[in-house]
Design an enzyme around this catalytic site. Structure first.
Site, PDB file in Angstrom:
ATOM      1  N   LYS A 185       0.817  -1.283   0.049  1.00 60.04           N
ATOM      2  CA  LYS A 185      -0.008   0.072   0.035  1.00 60.04           C
ATOM      3  C   LYS A 185       1.011   1.440   0.132  1.00 60.04           C
ATOM      4  O   LYS A 185       1.864   1.443   0.611  1.00 60.04           O
ATOM      5  CB  LYS A 185      -0.781   0.094   1.390  1.00 60.04           C
ATOM      6  CG  LYS A 185      -1.947  -1.109   1.153  1.00 60.04           C
ATOM      7  CD  LYS A 185      -2.916  -0.756   2.500  1.00 60.04           C
ATOM      8  CE  LYS A 185      -3.983  -1.928   2.198  1.00 60.04           C
ATOM      9  NZ  LYS A 185      -5.088  -1.572   3.333  1.00 60.04           N
ATOM     10  N   GLU A 188       1.182   9.145  -0.490  1.00 59.75           N
ATOM     11  CA  GLU A 188       1.959  10.240  -1.241  1.00 59.75           C
ATOM     12  C   GLU A 188       3.525  10.212  -0.724  1.00 59.75           C
ATOM     13  O   GLU A 188       4.585  10.308  -1.564  1.00 59.75           O
ATOM     14  CB  GLU A 188       1.385  11.561  -0.842  1.00 59.75           C
ATOM     15  CG  GLU A 188       2.261  12.678  -1.053  1.00 59.75           C
ATOM     16  CD  GLU A 188       2.466  13.068  -2.801  1.00 59.75           C
ATOM     17  OE1 GLU A 188       1.524  13.034  -3.289  1.00 59.75           O
ATOM     18  OE2 GLU A 188       3.379  13.277  -2.950  1.00 59.75           O
ATOM     19  N   GLY A 296      18.392  23.584 -13.580  1.00 60.38           N
ATOM     20  CA  GLY A 296      18.780  23.690 -14.874  1.00 60.38           C
ATOM     21  C   GLY A 296      20.104  24.399 -15.004  1.00 60.38           C
ATOM     22  O   GLY A 296      20.792  24.413 -13.954  1.00 60.38           O
ATOM     23  N   GLY A 297      20.673  24.711 -16.199  1.00 56.25           N
ATOM     24  CA  GLY A 297      21.910  25.354 -16.459  1.00 56.25           C
ATOM     25  C   GLY A 297      22.081  26.774 -16.040  1.00 56.25           C
ATOM     26  O   GLY A 297      23.177  27.273 -16.010  1.00 56.25           O
TER      27      GLY A 297
HETATM   28  N1  CAO Z   1     -18.558  -1.213  -1.347  1.00 50.80           N
HETATM   29  C1  CAO Z   1     -17.781  -2.515  -0.463  1.00 50.80           C
HETATM   30  N2  CAO Z   1     -16.567  -2.408  -0.222  1.00 50.80           N
HETATM   31  C2  CAO Z   1     -15.776  -1.566  -0.770  1.00 50.80           C
HETATM   32  C3  CAO Z   1     -16.328  -0.461  -1.650  1.00 50.80           C
HETATM   33  C4  CAO Z   1     -17.729  -0.304  -1.941  1.00 50.80           C
HETATM   34  N3  CAO Z   1     -18.175   0.410  -2.623  1.00 50.80           N
HETATM   35  N4  CAO Z   1     -15.189   0.465  -1.977  1.00 50.80           N
HETATM   36  C5  CAO Z   1     -14.043   0.002  -1.294  1.00 50.80           C
HETATM   37  N5  CAO Z   1     -14.727  -1.323  -0.684  1.00 50.80           N
HETATM   38  C6  CAO Z   1     -13.522  -2.094   0.034  1.00 50.80           C
HETATM   39  C7  CAO Z   1     -12.715  -2.805  -0.820  1.00 50.80           C
HETATM   40  O1  CAO Z   1     -13.343  -3.706  -1.391  1.00 50.80           O
HETATM   41  C8  CAO Z   1     -11.579  -3.016   0.135  1.00 50.80           C
HETATM   42  O2  CAO Z   1     -11.775  -4.261   0.749  1.00 50.80           O
HETATM   43  P1  CAO Z   1     -10.744  -5.595   0.700  1.00 50.80           P
HETATM   44  O3  CAO Z   1      -9.608  -5.219   1.235  1.00 50.80           O
HETATM   45  O4  CAO Z   1     -11.631  -6.644   1.690  1.00 50.80           O
HETATM   46  O5  CAO Z   1     -10.726  -6.237  -0.424  1.00 50.80           O
HETATM   47  C9  CAO Z   1     -11.568  -1.849   1.132  1.00 50.80           C
HETATM   48  O6  CAO Z   1     -12.798  -1.152   0.924  1.00 50.80           O
HETATM   49  C10 CAO Z   1     -10.379  -0.899   1.156  1.00 50.80           C
HETATM   50  O7  CAO Z   1      -9.738  -0.799  -0.111  1.00 50.80           O
HETATM   51  P2  CAO Z   1      -8.069  -0.536   0.185  1.00 50.80           P
HETATM   52  O8  CAO Z   1      -7.409  -1.437   0.660  1.00 50.80           O
HETATM   53  O9  CAO Z   1      -7.764   0.139  -1.266  1.00 50.80           O
HETATM   54  O10 CAO Z   1      -8.348   0.736   1.176  1.00 50.80           O
HETATM   55  P3  CAO Z   1      -7.431   1.143   2.589  1.00 50.80           P
HETATM   56  O11 CAO Z   1      -7.706   2.350   3.071  1.00 50.80           O
HETATM   57  O12 CAO Z   1      -6.792   0.178   3.326  1.00 50.80           O
HETATM   58  O13 CAO Z   1      -5.752   1.532   1.649  1.00 50.80           O
HETATM   59  C11 CAO Z   1      -4.469   2.845  -0.016  1.00 50.80           C
HETATM   60  C12 CAO Z   1      -5.679   2.948   1.169  1.00 50.80           C
HETATM   61  C13 CAO Z   1      -4.555   4.232  -0.524  1.00 50.80           C
HETATM   62  C14 CAO Z   1      -3.286   2.591   1.117  1.00 50.80           C
HETATM   63  C15 CAO Z   1      -4.671   1.984  -0.663  1.00 50.80           C
HETATM   64  O14 CAO Z   1      -5.851   1.833  -1.462  1.00 50.80           O
HETATM   65  C16 CAO Z   1      -3.706   1.857  -1.925  1.00 50.80           C
HETATM   66  O15 CAO Z   1      -2.454   1.685  -1.779  1.00 50.80           O
HETATM   67  N6  CAO Z   1      -4.047   2.139  -3.187  1.00 50.80           N
HETATM   68  C17 CAO Z   1      -3.269   2.245  -4.335  1.00 50.80           C
HETATM   69  C18 CAO Z   1      -2.010   3.566  -4.174  1.00 50.80           C
HETATM   70  C19 CAO Z   1      -2.576   4.883  -4.188  1.00 50.80           C
HETATM   71  O16 CAO Z   1      -3.694   5.191  -4.751  1.00 50.80           O
HETATM   72  N7  CAO Z   1      -2.233   5.580  -3.086  1.00 50.80           N
HETATM   73  C20 CAO Z   1      -2.790   6.918  -3.031  1.00 50.80           C
HETATM   74  C21 CAO Z   1      -3.265   7.033  -1.782  1.00 50.80           C
HETATM   75  S1  CAO Z   1      -3.583   8.953  -1.680  1.00 50.80           S
HETATM   76  O17 CAO Z   1      -2.352   9.217  -0.825  1.00 50.80           O
END
Ligand code: CAO
Length: 477
Positions: A185, A188, A296-297
């Site tokens: 995961k 930023e 830059g330069g």
């Molecule tokens: N209905 C039911 N479930 C839903 C849903 C909906 N409409 N929308 C989302 N969910 C569920 C997903 O299915 C997921 O569940 P499972 O893990 O059980 O499959 C869960 O919500 C959350 O998804 P996630 O793992 O993406 O969310 P998180 O908060 O744990 O992680 C983040 C967040 C940003 C770290 C992760 O999404 C990520 O690494 N994304 C890719 C990189 C990225 O875009 N990062 C930028 C973030 S901004 O700084």
């Protein structure tokens, strides 16, 4: 006879030239067809009234937090119909993050989700899955930035989506591309560190620094938007969708490419435009942090201006561009530097940059940053005042161009957002407030999916779009 022959000659010439004309005339439409390249005739509608750039594009938006929403908000500004799918009762997590107004969606959310529609669907509910599949069939692009594997766990694998809708473009932001870290995961600052930005930002004798600009999230969202538009364009020829992947590490590296350039230059000697060169400090094995040196330069540095003692933003970026060196010398009261062999040429100046900028600063400290800007611009000297966010928020020219826009929101009132920084002359951006959670659920069910009242009522009580409700009869009983 001679006259007759001459007449005949003239006639043939006339015929020939007529043929030429005819041939030329005949060629014209062919030329036109080639130039049109299969495109329709140029619209005769007034500029800005021929529809918007992405008007017919439907986006199924599964994005959350910042990277993905940045992308889909831009596409919405360009005219796409962005349908943001959110979890019933919860929605995008950022709705409640860094909340400044009690009970209202946060600015974190509102500034990244303008001009979109919101539908709540529980993607793990059987009826919710059914609705999503119907939306997949209708939309052009699916955008997501879940953690790796989350979309698959919802049952929306690429293979399944492609089966439902072979024209669908599936666009994803992930932290890393395929490789050892692909399952991680990423937020930023992780991307800024992994993409080479942090190790090259900050001062040489300090720790690595992250930047305020969200190059990992918003930067990658921008990259993704370009990928989507390109895939839409290719689809016009191929008729099929494709996967678009932007890894945040890659996005940051793309923006930090000048530092990879410098890494390779190091093999061939010191980086002479870095001030550490002038200070006689040896270079190590990797591109160092360069403080405020210009990338830059043309050497540059941030200098104090009048009021710096109390105003943290009373500074200006000053570039000693070679062609205006003479003007700089005159301005700062050092006309002799124009001919002094220690200062007259760019290579001679490189070991003396610290001394030069200290001297220029003695001059900038006597003026406000805006006075320095005004004076320098008259001489074509490139300078940039350090603008605070307060100054940017109040800057009338940014309001006039629609780069900073004020919108009204039913629960938070008026707020500022960043409009479309990309200006299209025939597709003005329409910046609307962000939607409330599920604000457009029923509208989308009825108007996009064309469900009947009965079907909508059934879905409403199923728990797929809201927390389950009791049917009206049961409630009355
Ligand atoms: N209905 C039911 N479930 C839903 C849903 C909906 N409409 N929308 C989302 N969910 C569920 C997903 O299915 C997921 O569940 P499972 O893990 O059980 O499959 C869960 O919500 C959350 O998804 P996630 O793992 O993406 O969310 P998180 O908060 O744990 O992680 C983040 C967040 C940003 C770290 C992760 O999404 C990520 O690494 N994304 C890719 C990189 C990225 O875009 N990062 C930028 C973030 S901004 O700084």
């Amino acid at each position: 006879m001679r006259k007759k022959a001459a007449k005949a000659k003239n006639k043939t010439a006339a015929k020939k030239s007529a043929k030429k004309v005819v041939r030329l005339k005949a060629k014209k439409p062919a030329k036109k067809a080639a130039a049109s390249n299969g495109l329709p005739r140029p619209s005769s509608k007034p500029w800005g009234q021929a529809g918007r750039a992405l008007e017919d594009v439907k986006i199924l938006d599964f994005t959350h937090v910042q990277s993905g929403p940045t992308c889909t908000q831009l596409l919405a500004y360009m005219g796409a119909d962005v349908i943001k799918v959110e979890r019933p009762g919860i929605g995008d997590f950022t709705r409640g993050q860094l909340r400044d107004v009690k009970g209202a969606d946060s600015l974190y959310f509102t500034m990244l989700n303008g001009s979109k529609r919101s539908i709540t669907i529980d993607s793990k509910h059987p009826k919710g899955k059914e609705l999503l599949e119907r939306l997949v069939k209708l939309c052009d692009v699916l955008v997501e930035n879940f953690a790796p594997g989350a979309l698959d766990r919802m049952g929306l694998t690429w293979e399944h989506i492609h089966e439902l809708n072979p024209r669908m473009i599936v666009a994803s932001v992930k932290g890393f591309g395929p490789g050892p870290y692909e399952e991680c995961k990423v937020y930023e600052n992780v991307a800024q560190c992994a993409g080479g930005s942090a190790s090259t930002t900050g001062f040489r004798d300090g720790p690595p620094l992250v930047t305020g600009a969200q190059i990992g999230d918003s930067g990658t969202g921008l990259h993704l938007a370009l990928g989507i538009v390109s895939a839409l364009y290719q689809r016009l020829r191929t008729g099929r969708g494709q996967k678009v992947l932007c890894a945040m590490q890659d996005g940051v590296l793309n923006l930090a490419r000048v530092k990879l350039r410098d890494q390779q230059r190091l093999k061939h000697g010191p980086l002479t435009e870095y001030s550490q060169y002038g200070e006689g400090i040896p270079f190590g094995k990797a591109t160092p942090r360069a403080g405020n040196d210009s990338g830059g330069g043309q050497p540059g540095w941030i200098l104090k201006c009048k009021g710096w003692e109390s105003d943290p933003d009373a500074y200006i970026y000053f570039i000693t561009q070679a062609p205006v060196w003479g003007a700089i010398c005159d301005l700062i009261g050092k006309p002799e530097w124009k001919t002094d062999s220690d200062f007259a040429t760019p290579p001679a100046r490189l070991p003396r940059l610290r001394q030069i900028f200290d001297t220029i600063e003695q001059w900038t400290m006597t003026k406000t940053k805006f006075e320095v800007m005004e004076i320098c611009n008259k001489h074509d000297i490139p300078v940039g005042p350090i603008l605070s966010m307060k100054e940017i928020a109040e800057e009338p020219s940014l309001r006039a161009t629609g780069t900073v826009v004020e919108v009204d929101h039913p629960t938070r009132g008026k707020y500022l957002t960043v409009g479309n920084p990309i200006k299209l002359s025939d597709s003005p951006a329409a910046v609307r407030r962000s939607p409330l959670l599920g604000e457009h659920t029923e509208e989308i069910l009825r108007k996009v999916l064309r469900l009947s009242e009965k079907e909508v009522a059934e879905i409403r009580v199923s728990g797929a779009i809201t927390a389950p409700e009791k049917p009206a009869k049961a409630a009355a009983a």
